[in-house]
Design a protein around this motif. Structure first.
Motif, PDB file in Angstrom:
ATOM      1  N   ILE A   1     127.887 -28.252   4.042  1.00 18.24           N
ATOM      2  CA  ILE A   1     126.551 -27.704   3.822  1.00 18.24           C
ATOM      3  C   ILE A   1     126.572 -26.946   2.501  1.00 18.24           C
ATOM      4  CG2 ILE A   1     124.748 -26.177   4.682  1.00 18.24           C
ATOM      5  CD1 ILE A   1     125.717 -26.605   7.463  1.00 18.24           C
ATOM      6  N   LEU A   2     125.739 -27.375   1.578  1.00 17.85           N
ATOM      7  CA  LEU A   2     125.615 -26.724   0.278  1.00 17.85           C
ATOM      8  C   LEU A   2     124.429 -25.767   0.342  1.00 17.85           C
ATOM      9  CD1 LEU A   2     126.062 -29.914  -1.951  1.00 17.85           C
ATOM     10  CD2 LEU A   2     127.841 -28.324  -1.183  1.00 17.85           C
ATOM     11  N   ILE A   3     124.697 -24.467   0.278  1.00 16.47           N
ATOM     12  CA  ILE A   3     123.654 -23.455   0.357  1.00 16.47           C
ATOM     13  C   ILE A   3     123.138 -23.177  -1.055  1.00 16.47           C
ATOM     14  CG2 ILE A   3     123.042 -21.148   1.139  1.00 16.47           C
ATOM     15  CD1 ILE A   3     123.893 -22.889   3.421  1.00 16.47           C
ATOM     16  N   MET A   4     121.834 -23.362  -1.248  1.00 18.90           N
ATOM     17  CA  MET A   4     121.257 -23.249  -2.577  1.00 18.90           C
ATOM     18  C   MET A   4     119.984 -22.413  -2.517  1.00 18.90           C
ATOM     19  SD  MET A   4     119.823 -26.384  -4.960  1.00 18.90           S
ATOM     20  CE  MET A   4     121.389 -27.238  -4.848  1.00 18.90           C
ATOM     21  N   GLY A   5     119.743 -21.641  -3.567  1.00 19.22           N
ATOM     22  CA  GLY A   5     118.523 -20.855  -3.625  1.00 19.22           C
ATOM     23  C   GLY A   5     118.482 -20.033  -4.893  1.00 19.22           C
ATOM     24  N   PRO A   6     117.342 -19.431  -5.198  1.00 20.63           N
ATOM     25  CA  PRO A   6     117.241 -18.602  -6.406  1.00 20.63           C
ATOM     26  C   PRO A   6     118.047 -17.329  -6.258  1.00 20.63           C
ATOM     27  CG  PRO A   6     115.235 -18.447  -5.101  1.00 20.63           C
ATOM     28  CD  PRO A   6     116.073 -19.508  -4.463  1.00 20.63           C
ATOM     29  N   GLY A   7     118.347 -16.692  -7.371  1.00 28.59           N
ATOM     30  CA  GLY A   7     119.066 -15.433  -7.333  1.00 28.59           C
ATOM     31  C   GLY A   7     118.296 -14.366  -6.573  1.00 28.59           C
ATOM     32  N   GLY A   8     118.993 -13.628  -5.718  1.00 25.99           N
ATOM     33  CA  GLY A   8     118.360 -12.577  -4.941  1.00 25.99           C
ATOM     34  C   GLY A   8     117.688 -13.033  -3.669  1.00 25.99           C
ATOM     35  N   SER A   9     117.800 -14.317  -3.341  1.00 32.23           N
ATOM     36  CA  SER A   9     117.146 -14.842  -2.140  1.00 32.23           C
ATOM     37  C   SER A   9     117.957 -14.594  -0.873  1.00 32.23           C
ATOM     38  CB  SER A   9     116.889 -16.345  -2.290  1.00 32.23           C
ATOM     39  OG  SER A   9     118.112 -17.052  -2.421  1.00 32.23           O
ATOM     40  N   GLY A  10     119.217 -14.166  -1.033  1.00 30.82           N
ATOM     41  CA  GLY A  10     120.075 -13.952   0.127  1.00 30.82           C
ATOM     42  C   GLY A  10     120.881 -15.167   0.524  1.00 30.82           C
ATOM     43  N   ARG A  11     121.086 -16.091  -0.406  1.00 23.70           N
ATOM     44  CA  ARG A  11     121.787 -17.336  -0.055  1.00 23.70           C
ATOM     45  C   ARG A  11     123.247 -17.061   0.321  1.00 23.70           C
ATOM     46  NH1 ARG A  11     122.088 -16.597  -5.207  1.00 23.70           N
ATOM     47  NH2 ARG A  11     124.055 -17.076  -6.262  1.00 23.70           N
ATOM     48  N   THR A  12     123.917 -16.109  -0.389  1.00 19.39           N
ATOM     49  CA  THR A  12     125.307 -15.809  -0.064  1.00 19.39           C
ATOM     50  C   THR A  12     125.425 -15.216   1.338  1.00 19.39           C
ATOM     51  OG1 THR A  12     125.787 -15.419  -2.409  1.00 19.39           O
ATOM     52  CG2 THR A  12     127.374 -14.584  -0.801  1.00 19.39           C
ATOM     53  N   THR A  13     124.520 -14.315   1.665  1.00 18.00           N
ATOM     54  CA  THR A  13     124.518 -13.725   3.007  1.00 18.00           C
ATOM     55  C   THR A  13     124.254 -14.786   4.063  1.00 18.00           C
ATOM     56  OG1 THR A  13     123.741 -11.614   2.115  1.00 18.00           O
ATOM     57  CG2 THR A  13     123.445 -11.986   4.480  1.00 18.00           C
ATOM     58  N   LEU A  14     123.299 -15.707   3.792  1.00 15.66           N
ATOM     59  CA  LEU A  14     123.015 -16.780   4.757  1.00 15.66           C
ATOM     60  C   LEU A  14     124.187 -17.745   4.866  1.00 15.66           C
ATOM     61  CD1 LEU A  14     120.552 -17.363   6.548  1.00 15.66           C
ATOM     62  CD2 LEU A  14     120.159 -15.620   4.816  1.00 15.66           C
ATOM     63  N   ALA A  15     124.901 -17.978   3.753  1.00 18.64           N
ATOM     64  CA  ALA A  15     126.096 -18.827   3.827  1.00 18.64           C
ATOM     65  C   ALA A  15     127.141 -18.184   4.731  1.00 18.64           C
ATOM     66  CB  ALA A  15     126.663 -19.048   2.428  1.00 18.64           C
TER      67      ALA A  15
ATOM     68  N   ALA B   1     107.149 -16.816  -5.722  1.00 25.30           N
ATOM     69  CA  ALA B   1     108.413 -17.075  -6.415  1.00 25.30           C
ATOM     70  C   ALA B   1     109.277 -18.068  -5.640  1.00 25.30           C
ATOM     71  CB  ALA B   1     109.171 -15.766  -6.625  1.00 25.30           C
ATOM     72  N   GLY B   2     109.327 -17.911  -4.315  1.00 24.90           N
ATOM     73  CA  GLY B   2     110.089 -18.853  -3.502  1.00 24.90           C
ATOM     74  C   GLY B   2     109.521 -20.249  -3.551  1.00 24.90           C
ATOM     75  N   ALA B   3     108.195 -20.364  -3.587  1.00 20.00           N
ATOM     76  CA  ALA B   3     107.555 -21.676  -3.666  1.00 20.00           C
ATOM     77  C   ALA B   3     107.893 -22.364  -4.984  1.00 20.00           C
ATOM     78  CB  ALA B   3     106.044 -21.531  -3.515  1.00 20.00           C
ATOM     79  N   ASP B   4     107.893 -21.610  -6.090  1.00 21.11           N
ATOM     80  CA  ASP B   4     108.267 -22.194  -7.386  1.00 21.11           C
ATOM     81  C   ASP B   4     109.713 -22.666  -7.364  1.00 21.11           C
ATOM     82  OD1 ASP B   4     105.743 -21.644  -8.343  1.00 21.11           O
ATOM     83  OD2 ASP B   4     106.329 -19.783  -9.357  1.00 21.11           O
ATOM     84  N   ALA B   5     110.589 -21.882  -6.740  1.00 23.91           N
ATOM     85  CA  ALA B   5     111.997 -22.266  -6.672  1.00 23.91           C
ATOM     86  C   ALA B   5     112.186 -23.534  -5.851  1.00 23.91           C
ATOM     87  CB  ALA B   5     112.818 -21.121  -6.078  1.00 23.91           C
ATOM     88  N   LEU B   6     111.478 -23.643  -4.723  1.00 22.62           N
ATOM     89  CA  LEU B   6     111.588 -24.848  -3.900  1.00 22.62           C
ATOM     90  C   LEU B   6     111.065 -26.068  -4.633  1.00 22.62           C
ATOM     91  CD1 LEU B   6     110.656 -23.881  -0.230  1.00 22.62           C
ATOM     92  CD2 LEU B   6     112.894 -24.046  -1.314  1.00 22.62           C
ATOM     93  N   ARG B   7     109.997 -25.891  -5.383  1.00 20.63           N
ATOM     94  CA  ARG B   7     109.447 -27.018  -6.142  1.00 20.63           C
ATOM     95  C   ARG B   7     110.466 -27.511  -7.168  1.00 20.63           C
ATOM     96  NH1 ARG B   7     105.538 -24.471  -7.941  1.00 20.63           N
ATOM     97  NH2 ARG B   7     104.307 -24.637  -6.032  1.00 20.63           N
ATOM     98  N   THR B   8     111.100 -26.572  -7.862  1.00 16.99           N
ATOM     99  CA  THR B   8     112.117 -26.936  -8.848  1.00 16.99           C
ATOM    100  C   THR B   8     113.311 -27.597  -8.178  1.00 16.99           C
ATOM    101  OG1 THR B   8     111.454 -25.118 -10.309  1.00 16.99           O
ATOM    102  CG2 THR B   8     113.655 -26.028 -10.619  1.00 16.99           C
ATOM    103  N   ALA B   9     113.782 -27.002  -7.093  1.00 13.43           N
ATOM    104  CA  ALA B   9     114.936 -27.559  -6.391  1.00 13.43           C
ATOM    105  C   ALA B   9     114.632 -28.944  -5.846  1.00 13.43           C
ATOM    106  CB  ALA B   9     115.359 -26.634  -5.256  1.00 13.43           C
ATOM    107  N   GLY B  10     113.413 -29.135  -5.319  1.00 18.03           N
ATOM    108  CA  GLY B  10     113.050 -30.437  -4.772  1.00 18.03           C
ATOM    109  C   GLY B  10     113.117 -31.540  -5.803  1.00 18.03           C
ATOM    110  N   GLN B  11     112.641 -31.257  -7.021  1.00 19.18           N
ATOM    111  CA  GLN B  11     112.691 -32.263  -8.078  1.00 19.18           C
ATOM    112  C   GLN B  11     114.128 -32.617  -8.444  1.00 19.18           C
ATOM    113  OE1 GLN B  11     110.428 -30.618 -11.326  1.00 19.18           O
ATOM    114  NE2 GLN B  11     108.465 -31.287 -10.484  1.00 19.18           N
TER     115      GLN B  11
END
Length: 409
Positions: free
Chosen positions: A22-36, A235-245
């Motif tokens: 499982i590759l955990i990905m997200g913008p900085g400050g989103s809590g991805r490390t904690t969720l990992a 901000a989260g929506a913009d990040a998801l849009r970028t990640a999706g592409q």
């Protein structure tokens, strides 16, 4: 930098990896490390032998788990191993090995050697160290689940693209087929009056290609998925849009979007009404495109096993098979006289798309992301007849071209 020394790879293991990744990905400050960390701990508590990787310099992973992490894997909890590779150590070791192999050329040039103590990692060394750790973890076959805390977006997308891009560069700069003329290099060098590439250079390129292929196999494996972490909001929506592409262009699969730090709907605090309404709207939009899992806001920064357990991070669904992302070619020669290449690009916008045919390759650009992909064999003797973006899918039409067919005598 990847190792210049031989490694005991087992080529038979390269097409697949025996563990779920499982590759955990997200913008900085989103809590991805904690969720990992929370995801890895939850799976370990279920009895799954789990390894969690992170390239974070500040050891956010260790702070979340309540243990220090570093270049040596440590047991963070029963059945849970945490590992934070050291890019400086790997960089010094690899550059020292490269100097040893190029010693004759360096002596000829009169160059002085660099001491390991004076070497500092170049930009990108952390990402390469994480890729190497990802490869080593897959080849070791010691764990059933690998959770990877990737760098922030968009660095994570660039990191996932790196193995394929570096392999393409190596093949262009040092084509493997030219190694067949090894015995002729001294003769060719005397005839041309210039030195030919040294044997060690081709050997090093071949080892790098093998190591990069191992990393690429883990990322592209059918049991590897991406899990996006973001706070519901603009901000989260913009990040998801970028990640999706970026993920769609790479053909990577997203198993879920984790909406982190979700505020409670029923709260006596009236000042929360605005943020709660904003989060609710974002969640409704995300559910139209992704499976969404929510993680509640604890009211504090999670620290230690108890807080990670309280997050109730989404688990790993092993019963539902992961559908592979395919780019099929459909035969419409009988109807329209063309072959159609279907490339799924959900969320893409027509104005952000660009296509360039270059020989047997197609350069596809989606927004800020670009990928050079080889054409399927059926399309190499065809010309591009047009393209259209429909229902989140790029459909490229190819017409057979007799001018590109093999000539017979």
């Amino acid at each position: 930098m990847f190792s210049t020394a031989p490694r005991p790879f087992r080529a038979s293991r390269l097409p697949f990896t025996p563990m779920r990744t499982i590759l955990i990905m997200g913008p900085g400050g989103s809590g991805r490390t904690t969720l990992a960390a929370a995801t890895a701990l939850a799976e370990a508590e279920k009895g799954t032998d789990t390894l969690v990787l992170s390239a974070d310099r500040t050891d956010t992973l260790g702070a979340a788990l309540g243990v220090g992490t570093g270049p040596t894997p440590v047991e963070a909890a029963p059945r849970l191993t945490a590992w934070r590779p050291d890019p400086a150590r790997d960089f010094r070791k690899d550059l020292a090995a490269l100097q040893d192999r190029a010693s004759s050329a360096l002596d000829l040039l009169g160059a002085s050697r660099l001491d390991p103590e004076e070497l500092t990692p170049l930009p990108g060394a952390e990402e390469l160290a994480l890729l190497r750790a990802l490869r080593d973890a897959a080849l070791a076959e010691r764990h059933d689940l690998l959770v990877v805390d990737l760098p922030p977006l968009p660095q994570a997308l660039a990191l996932l693209a790196l193995p394929e891009e570096l392999r393409r560069y190596l093949r262009r700069l040092l084509p493997p087929e030219r190694q067949a003329a090894r015995a002729l290099r001294p003769v060719l060098g005397r005839l041309a009056g210039v030195p030919m590439p040294a044997e060690w250079l081709y050997d090093t390129a071949a080892r790098w290609d093998l190591e990069l292929a191992a990393v690429e196999a883990v990322v592209a494996d059918r049991d590897t998925v991406v899990r996006l972490v973001a706070e519901p909001g603009p901000a989260g929506a913009d990040a998801l849009r970028t990640a999706g592409q970026g993920l769609a262009l790479r053909g990577l699969r997203t198993d879920a979007v984790v909406a982190n730090r979700v505020l409670p709907e029923a709260s006596p605090d009236t000042w929360l009404a605005g943020p709660v309404a904003q989060q609710r709207k974002a969640l409704e939009e995300w559910r139209e495109s992704y499976p969404v899992r929510t993680v509640a806001h604890l009211g504090r920064d999670p620290r230690g096993a108890d807080d990670l357990t309280a997050l109730e991070a989404p688990g790993v669904d092993r019963d539902t098979p992961v559908e592979p992302v395919e780019w099929p070619v459909t035969d419409r020669l009988g109807e329209d006289g063309v072959l159609v290449w279907h490339i799924p690009l959900p969320g893409a916008v027509r104005d952000d798309l660009d296509l360039v045919r270059r020989g047997d390759e197609l350069v596809v650009t989606v927004g800020r992301f670009r990928r050079v992909v080889p054409l399927p064999s059926a399309l190499r003797r065809c010309t591009v007849d047009g393209a259209a973006l429909r229902e989140g899918e790029l459909r490229i039409r190819f017409a057979p071209d007799p001018k590109l067919w093999p000539r017979t005598r």
